[in-house]
Design a protein around this motif. Structure first.
Motif: not given
Ligand code: GLU
Ligand code: MG
Length: 445
Positions: A64-79, A93-97
């Protein structure tokens, strides 16, 4: 409910090689990363990397051109170990949200799943639990590569026994795969459209119900594919046939009692005063709420008058043209089955955000004692303009853009989502409207 150490042992004992760590962003697409089964203890402890830009991505992968987030920044997936399931349709294969956290381990303000978790916690502080079930409609389609594109698997009429027979093997295999994952589906039937089916998921507490619903969608699609079919959950996959709804059925419970049920009231169907106010809130906020629940340009081709999808801000007892239907309760289990059904909702929504919106709207109705007016017992499309006006009934927004305007102006919904999340959501959806060209848009998400 598996703990983290249960999951670690299960991956080892069941020889699970791949673990899908899944989340759903503003775009409504289930995405994620996959880790080796022997890395899962590391994933629990440290999380897995994810770029923040995912919360500015549209369903067609445009940033999204007016979006909050761009090329930088990381978060963590916490299963979340409680959502762990070996997938019956994928080998080893298994899965978690997952929740999304900051690098410091705090819930990320732009994470839809943590936002529903926090909203549920705030309800719990008031002694309330939401119980939810999704009524999911989808088409089974055959794609034989012709220019005409995919066609319905059969042309059976609504609820027809003939339709049950054509897809019996696919339905059976899907239900077995759902059983394996502990996802109970109380009812199934062939729906109105040719090749259209409906599964009704049993009710469960807020977050768990949404998690199950996401696994259900993946399962339907995977099993259909294994049978050489496509399953389409798009809101209006065939221009001249019924749309696919994902109606949300919901009740609120306190101390083991359904607060929407009042045995002394018979109008309509024993819905309590609290339940009526909840409906009042849903109707009051419906114009902005549909931006969360009917979340694609194509959604508004489904929300047409007289098509059982709902198009007007009214409510009624078993009224299939109302935004809120109060379904007739089951004899002998009236309290357990008294609920409200929010109809203008489809599978292009991020279901975590849709449910936060529905709960916030309904709770505002309870807190502000918003009167929903008299229940309507006819199709609102048959009433004239002046009667609609006199009853305070409005047409829902007719495009995603119009719904987003209403969302941006709705202080209750924007406060429930929080500024970062709602702004990033609106930016993604505005971009989606641009890339689909108009308010009616492409056939899928
Ligand atoms: N297919 C309709 C919809 O788009 C719903 C039919 C029904 O009432 O189950 O919402
Ligand atoms: Mg249906």
């Amino acid at each position: 409910m598996p703990s983290q150490s249960d999951v670690v042992s299960r991956c080892e004992s069941d020889d699970i090689r791949l673990v899908r760590l899944l989340y759903v962003g503003n775009d409504g697409v289930v995405r994620g990363h996959v880790v080796d089964g022997n890395r899962i203890a590391h994933s629990f402890e440290h999380g897995e990397n994810l770029a923040t830009v995912v919360q500015s991505l549209t369903a067609t992968d445009v940033v999204a051109p007016t979006g909050e987030f761009g090329a930088t920044g990381e978060v963590r997936l916490r299963p979340d170990s409680t959502t762990f399931r070996p997938l019956p349709y994928a080998d080893r294969t298994a899965a978690m949200l997952c929740d999304l956290s900051t690098l410091d381990g705090e819930p990320w303000v732009a994470d839809p799943r943590s936002t529903l978790g926090e909203y549920s916690d705030s309800l719990a502080k008031r002694g309330l639990t939401a119980r939810l079930g999704f009524e999911s409609e989808f088409y089974l389609l055959v794609d034989d590569g012709t220019d005409a594109g995919p066609r319905p698997v059969d042309d059976s009429p609504c609820y027809a026994a003939e339709g049950m027979q054509t897809v019996d093997d696919v339905i059976l295999a899907t239900l077995e795969a759902l059983d394996d994952q502990g996802i109970p589906v109380g009812a199934y039937h062939p729906e109105l459209g040719p090749g259209q089916q409906e599964f009704v998921q049993d009710h469960a507490a807020g977050l768990a119900a949404v998690d199950d619903h996401l696994f259900l969608r993946r399962t339907v699609q995977a099993v259909a594919r294994a049978h050489g079919l496509d399953a389409s959950f798009a809101p209006k996959p065939l221009p001249d046939a019924a749309g696919n709804g994902c109606h949300v059925h919901l009740s609120l419970w306190a101390d083991g009692r359904n607060v929407f049920f009042d045995a002394e009231r018979d109008s309509p169907y024993g819905l309590s005063e609290t339940g009526r106010y909840f409906v009042g809130g849903l109707l009051e906020h419906a114009p902005g709420l549909v931006a969360l629940t009917a979340a694609s340009p194509a959604s508004y081709r489904r929300l047409q008058p007289s098509s059982w999808a709902s198009a007007y801000t009214c409510w009624g007892a078993d009224n299939r043209e109302a935004v809120v239907r109060v379904p007739s309760a089951d004899r002998g289990r009236r309290e357990a089955s008294t609920r409200v059904e929010f109809k203008p909702s489809d599978h292009t929504a991020n279901p975590y955000l849709a449910v936060v919106g529905i709960l916030a709207a309904g709770m505002d109705g309870i807190d502000g004692e918003i009167d929903p007016g008299r229940p309507l017992d006819v199709d609102p499309a048959t009433l004239g303009e002046s009667e609609l006006r006199a009853r305070g009934i409005e047409r829902l927004p007719e495009s995603l853009d119009a719904a987003l305007d209403a969302l941006a102006a709705d202080e209750v919904l924007t406060a429930a989502l929080g500024e970062t999340l709602v702004e990033s959501y609106i930016a993604v959806k505005r971009a989606r409207c641009e890339t689909s060209g108009s308010g009616t848009g492409a056939p899928s998400v």
